[in-house]
Design an enzyme around this catalytic site. Structure first.
Site, short mmCIF file in Angstrom:
data_model
loop_
_atom_site.label_atom_id
_atom_site.label_comp_id
_atom_site.label_asym_id
_atom_site.label_seq_id
_atom_site.Cartn_x
_atom_site.Cartn_y
_atom_site.Cartn_z
N ARG A 115 -45.59 -20.62 29.77
CA ARG A 115 -46.32 -21.79 30.23
C ARG A 115 -46.58 -21.84 31.55
NH1 ARG A 115 -42.34 -24.69 27.08
NH2 ARG A 115 -42.14 -23.70 24.74
N ARG A 144 -33.77 -30.01 12.24
CA ARG A 144 -33.88 -30.50 13.78
C ARG A 144 -35.42 -31.07 13.62
NH1 ARG A 144 -36.25 -26.16 17.74
NH2 ARG A 144 -37.03 -27.72 19.49
N ASP A 197 -40.64 -11.65 29.62
CA ASP A 197 -38.87 -11.87 30.11
C ASP A 197 -37.91 -11.35 30.35
OD1 ASP A 197 -36.79 -10.61 29.06
OD2 ASP A 197 -37.37 -9.74 26.44
N GLY A 233 -34.34 -20.99 29.26
CA GLY A 233 -34.73 -20.09 27.79
C GLY A 233 -35.98 -19.08 28.14
N ASN A 234 -36.66 -19.41 27.20
CA ASN A 234 -38.90 -18.91 26.83
C ASN A 234 -39.52 -20.12 27.23
OD1 ASN A 234 -40.05 -17.02 26.31
ND2 ASN A 234 -39.45 -16.40 24.76
N GLY A 286 -30.23 -18.83 31.63
CA GLY A 286 -29.64 -19.97 31.82
C GLY A 286 -28.11 -19.11 31.53
N GLU A 305 -27.41 -25.63 19.77
CA GLU A 305 -27.96 -26.80 19.65
C GLU A 305 -27.94 -27.00 17.75
OE1 GLU A 305 -32.36 -26.92 21.13
OE2 GLU A 305 -31.02 -25.11 21.20
N HIS A 336 -31.67 -25.71 31.15
CA HIS A 336 -31.87 -24.92 29.63
C HIS A 336 -32.67 -24.07 30.55
CE1 HIS A 336 -32.24 -24.47 25.23
NE2 HIS A 336 -33.38 -24.29 25.63
N ARG A 363 -35.44 -10.09 31.44
CA ARG A 363 -34.75 -8.91 31.74
C ARG A 363 -35.80 -7.71 32.20
NH1 ARG A 363 -32.18 -9.54 26.11
NH2 ARG A 363 -34.72 -10.71 25.62
N ASN A 388 -27.84 -15.60 31.14
CA ASN A 388 -27.59 -14.34 30.87
C ASN A 388 -28.11 -13.86 32.34
OD1 ASN A 388 -26.02 -13.55 28.56
ND2 ASN A 388 -28.13 -14.60 27.39
N GLY A 437 -30.82 -18.77 27.39
CA GLY A 437 -31.28 -17.37 27.38
C GLY A 437 -30.55 -16.53 28.52
N HIS A 448 -36.17 -30.40 24.76
CA HIS A 448 -34.75 -29.46 24.67
C HIS A 448 -33.84 -30.97 24.66
CE1 HIS A 448 -36.66 -25.88 26.79
NE2 HIS A 448 -37.05 -25.87 25.81
N ASN A 483 -33.69 -25.85 10.70
CA ASN A 483 -35.22 -25.77 11.79
C ASN A 483 -36.33 -25.10 11.58
OD1 ASN A 483 -36.53 -25.57 14.02
ND2 ASN A 483 -34.76 -24.80 15.20
P1 ADP Z 1 -36.34 -19.76 23.34
O1 ADP Z 1 -36.38 -20.75 24.25
O2 ADP Z 1 -36.98 -19.28 22.32
O3 ADP Z 1 -35.21 -20.50 21.91
P2 ADP Z 1 -33.75 -17.93 24.53
O4 ADP Z 1 -33.11 -19.00 24.93
O5 ADP Z 1 -33.42 -17.77 23.09
O6 ADP Z 1 -34.96 -18.47 24.40
O7 ADP Z 1 -33.92 -17.25 25.94
C1 ADP Z 1 -34.71 -16.25 25.44
C2 ADP Z 1 -34.78 -15.59 26.78
O8 ADP Z 1 -33.45 -15.42 27.48
C3 ADP Z 1 -35.69 -13.88 26.99
O9 ADP Z 1 -37.21 -14.40 26.83
C4 ADP Z 1 -35.01 -13.56 27.54
O10 ADP Z 1 -35.67 -13.62 29.07
C5 ADP Z 1 -33.38 -14.19 28.52
N1 ADP Z 1 -32.53 -13.38 28.53
C6 ADP Z 1 -31.36 -13.25 27.70
N2 ADP Z 1 -30.61 -12.41 27.61
C7 ADP Z 1 -31.07 -11.78 29.01
C8 ADP Z 1 -30.20 -11.05 30.47
N3 ADP Z 1 -29.14 -10.13 29.75
N4 ADP Z 1 -31.04 -11.19 31.37
C9 ADP Z 1 -31.96 -12.27 31.57
N5 ADP Z 1 -32.93 -12.95 30.85
C10 ADP Z 1 -32.15 -12.64 29.52
#
Ligand code: ADP
Length: 401
Positions: free
Chosen positions: A240, A90, A282, A209-210, A332, A385, A207, A284, A334, A330, A179, A7
């Site tokens: 975004r 990818r 983030d 994530g960021n 979804g 992926e 999905h 978190r 966590n 990330g 995605h 990738n």
């Molecule tokens: P990318 O789109 O960069 O691949 P990821 O799928 O790795 O992103 O997701 C990253 C995001 O997941 C981080 O910005 C963070 O906000 C979120 N994340 C990771 N762990 C946790 C958690 N325990 N609780 C809430 N959000 C989390």
């Protein structure tokens, strides 16, 4: 089969050597800051982690370095590059041409090049990675897996924007979606878990994530997805904006005197969770600050979850019957409170989350967090992926052998 998955980003290359039969990761790593000061390799082999500081001047050097690491007696799991059966790359944008992963040839390379105008940040480094690998290992079969191809099954009334038709016909302005590899992977996993054929499985895959997107999967195929011509459309994301009235952009330029590059920077890098909260992209941090009473963090969280709910609602009507809602990536996988808030109040529609199960997720496996009386199953599925790329590569290469 041993498949090397690559990738290539603008200043990084991620790699994994995967046994596509056992699904075992033989080794993996990340080269960062390519062409910059302080470039380094983060490499994992047999559970051991290595940080190697080294000057990596370009993608060609990065790929060459990966190939030497793989066969190194200390860092690598194989003795010779001959042990690699194929390479899977990818690539973000395949335009309208590819609805499936493909074996590389001149035509595929031409298409990746052609689509640089649609993905100017992603396709050029993806292509650099491919060309460097072809140079280094010309005899190896190489496969391209596009982020857009899973969504090529969307019907015209979904992918066409309400602009004058010439913008589609002449400039290919339409919804592409992204995605795709992740949405496809979790869809296959969900069907397997539900013990039903993918061809008759309806899902809403989230999905988160960021970058975040939601897909309506009808009979195992992408029917609609929240990202559009670019990955800016749809959900609120880390930085975004997601959906906004397009006339806001005209107002920003005409009345607020922002330039087009500034506006692009705002909607791509300064908006979303980060822009609304003024704290972080983030989740978190957002959850923590929101629980501490920060109003803007709470507002960002509420927008994020509301949009998920809104898309789920729209897609439930659009595909009619839904077997499961899937959370992945990330956030979804966590974020307990995102899953809980985005499904809150949907009990009347047969979507009932089991709060205890939602809080006690077993990592690395599929979790069913729906209550016993939920009509629609709610699943948390870790995305993978790289494995999807390895499986697609294996399937194509098997056919040519
Ligand atoms: P990318 O789109 O960069 O691949 P990821 O799928 O790795 O992103 O997701 C990253 C995001 O997941 C981080 O910005 C963070 O906000 C979120 N994340 C990771 N762990 C946790 C958690 N325990 N609780 C809430 N959000 C989390």
């Amino acid at each position: 089969m041993k498949i090397l998955v690559l990738n290539s980003g603008s200043s990084s290359v991620k790699y994994q050597l995967i046994n596509s039969v056992t699904h075992k990761i033989l080794c993996k790593g990340l080269i960062e800051k390519i062409g910059e000061e302080g470039s380094f390799i983060h490499h994992i082999n047999g559970g051991e982690i290595f940080e190697i500081k080294e000057n990596i001047k370009d993608h060609s050097r990065a790929i060459q370095r990966i190939s030497t690491l793989l066969v190194d007696h200390k860092y690598g799991p194989i003795d010779s590059l001959n042990d690699i059966d194929a390479i899977g790359h990818r690539v973000v944008h395949g335009g309208e041409k590819y609805a499936e992963s493909v074996l590389i040839d001149e035509d595929v390379i031409g298409t990746i090049r052609e689509n640089i105008k649609l993905a100017p940040l992603h396709n050029p480094p993806n292509l650099k990675g491919i060309l460097s690998t072809l140079e280094l290992m010309p005899e190896k079969p190489q496969v391209v897996v596009f982020d857009t191809s899973f969504h090529q099954t969307m019907p015209p009334f979904i992918y066409t924007y309400g602009l004058p038709y010439d913008f589609y016909k002449n400039f290919r302005i339409r919804r592409y979606g992204f995605h795709g590899t992740s949405h496809k992977y979790v869809s296959l996993k969900a069907a397997e878990f539900l013990n039903q054929p993918i061809e008759s499985t309806n899902l809403i895959t989230c999905h988160l994530g960021n970058g975040s997107s939601i897909t309506a999967v009808k009979n195992g195929k992408s029917f609609d997805t929240s990202m559009g011509f670019t990955p800016v459309e749809g959900l609120l994301m880390g930085t975004r904006s997601g959906d906004i009235d397009p006339a806001i952009l005209i107002y920003m330029e005409n009345d607020l005197n922002y330039t087009i590059p500034q506006i692009s920077d705002i909607i791509n890098k300064k908006s979303g969770l980060s822009g609304v909260s003024g704290i972080s992209n983030d989740m978190r941090e957002i959850v923590k600050k929101s629980e501490d009473g920060d109003m803007r963090a709470k507002l960002a969280f509420d927008i994020f979850c509301y949009r998920i709910k809104k898309y789920i609602g729209a897609y439930m009507f659009s595909i009619g019957m839904v077997d499961a809602i899937v959370f992945t990536a990330g956030i979804g996988e966590n974020c307990i409170s995102t899953r809980e808030s985005s499904l809150k109040g949907l009990e009347e529609f047969g979507i009932i989350i089991d709060k205890k199960k939602n809080r006690n997720i077993e990592k690395g496996t599929i979790n069913d967090i729906s209550a016993f009386n939920s009509k629609i199953r709610i699943l948390v599925i870790p995305t993978n992926e790289e494995l999807m790329i390895a499986k697609d590569t294996e399937a194509i290469v098997k056919n040519i052998k």
